[in-house]
Design an enzyme around this catalytic site. Structure first.
Site, PDB file in Angstrom:
ATOM      1  N   ARG A  69       0.802  -1.224   0.000  1.00  0.00           N
ATOM      2  CA  ARG A  69       0.000   0.000   0.000  1.00  0.00           C
ATOM      3  C   ARG A  69       0.835   1.275   0.000  1.00  0.00           C
ATOM      4  O   ARG A  69       0.330   2.338  -0.361  1.00  0.00           O
ATOM      5  CB  ARG A  69      -1.038  -0.063   1.115  1.00  0.00           C
ATOM      6  CG  ARG A  69      -2.101  -1.131   0.789  1.00  0.00           C
ATOM      7  CD  ARG A  69      -3.144  -1.299   1.854  1.00  0.00           C
ATOM      8  NE  ARG A  69      -2.619  -1.751   3.118  1.00  0.00           N
ATOM      9  CZ  ARG A  69      -2.505  -3.024   3.482  1.00  0.00           C
ATOM     10  NH1 ARG A  69      -2.872  -3.981   2.669  1.00  0.00           N
ATOM     11  NH2 ARG A  69      -2.022  -3.342   4.650  1.00  0.00           N
ATOM     12  N   GLU A 106       5.157  -9.983  14.641  1.00  0.00           N
ATOM     13  CA  GLU A 106       4.582 -10.661  15.807  1.00  0.00           C
ATOM     14  C   GLU A 106       4.519 -12.166  15.583  1.00  0.00           C
ATOM     15  O   GLU A 106       4.581 -12.954  16.515  1.00  0.00           O
ATOM     16  CB  GLU A 106       3.149 -10.184  16.094  1.00  0.00           C
ATOM     17  CG  GLU A 106       2.940  -8.707  16.164  1.00  0.00           C
ATOM     18  CD  GLU A 106       2.440  -8.108  14.856  1.00  0.00           C
ATOM     19  OE1 GLU A 106       1.309  -7.615  14.840  1.00  0.00           O
ATOM     20  OE2 GLU A 106       3.191  -8.125  13.862  1.00  0.00           O
TER      21      GLU A 106
END
Length: 182
Positions: A69, A106
């Site tokens: 993006r 993560e």
């Protein structure tokens, strides 16, 4: 932080066009979907205009956009401020010689790559992405640019998720955002 947040009415218009999708891409994630912003030409233009107003005249020669993006917002900003656009891509997407920067997520590891020679020592760079969460991707992008001798002036994102504390991982590098979501 945004200097426009409290005073520029365009910010409200932009925020209303970002859709929040619960449990995407996995359970417990509140996904900030900018595709609905892109469907509104005025909100999309306002987003680009706010960034251009901030960076025009700052002698930035490189706008580095993070896949995917950052590729939407980076090129129009680069064109408007007279800078080149450099894509920072996922592994094995760029032909030719690249340099890589691995980073931790993560849920695992990832990597950004950039063409060798795309950025020269001493160039002034802006890093652009749609969102900052934990800051891992922005840190990898800054490291990649700084390894080739660029000076990263600032990072710019449409959205910040402050509760994930990504700003704190940027080692004091300025971060400019248009919209925060708690």
């Amino acid at each position: 932080m945004s200097t426009y947040r409290d005073e520029d009415p365009r910010i409200h218009g932009i925020k209303t066009k970002i859709r929040v999708v619960p449990n995407f891409p996995k359970q417990g994630i509140m996904f900030q979907d900018i595709t609905t912003l892109l469907l509104d030409p005025k909100a999309f233009k306002d987003t680009i205009d706010l960034f251009v107003e901030r960076y025009k005249g700052k002698n930035i020669s490189v706008v580095a956009g993070i896949e995917a993006r950052g590729f939407i917002f980076g090129p129009p900003i680069a064109l408007a401020i007279g800078a080149k656009f450099v894509p920072l891509r996922k592994p094995r997407k760029l032909p030719g010689e690249v340099i890589s920067e691995e980073y931790i997520l993560e849920y695992g590891r990832d990597c950004l790559e950039m063409h060798v020679g795309a950025v020269e020592p001493g160039e002034r760079a802006l890093v652009v992405d749609d969102l900052i969460a934990t800051g891992g991707t922005l840190c990898a992008a800054m490291n990649l640019l700084e390894r080739v001798g660029a000076e990263v002036i600032e990072c710019a994102c449409v959205i910040e998720l402050p509760e994930l504390k990504g700003r704190g991982r940027l080692n004091g590098k300025p971060l400019y955002v248009l919209v925060e979501y708690q």
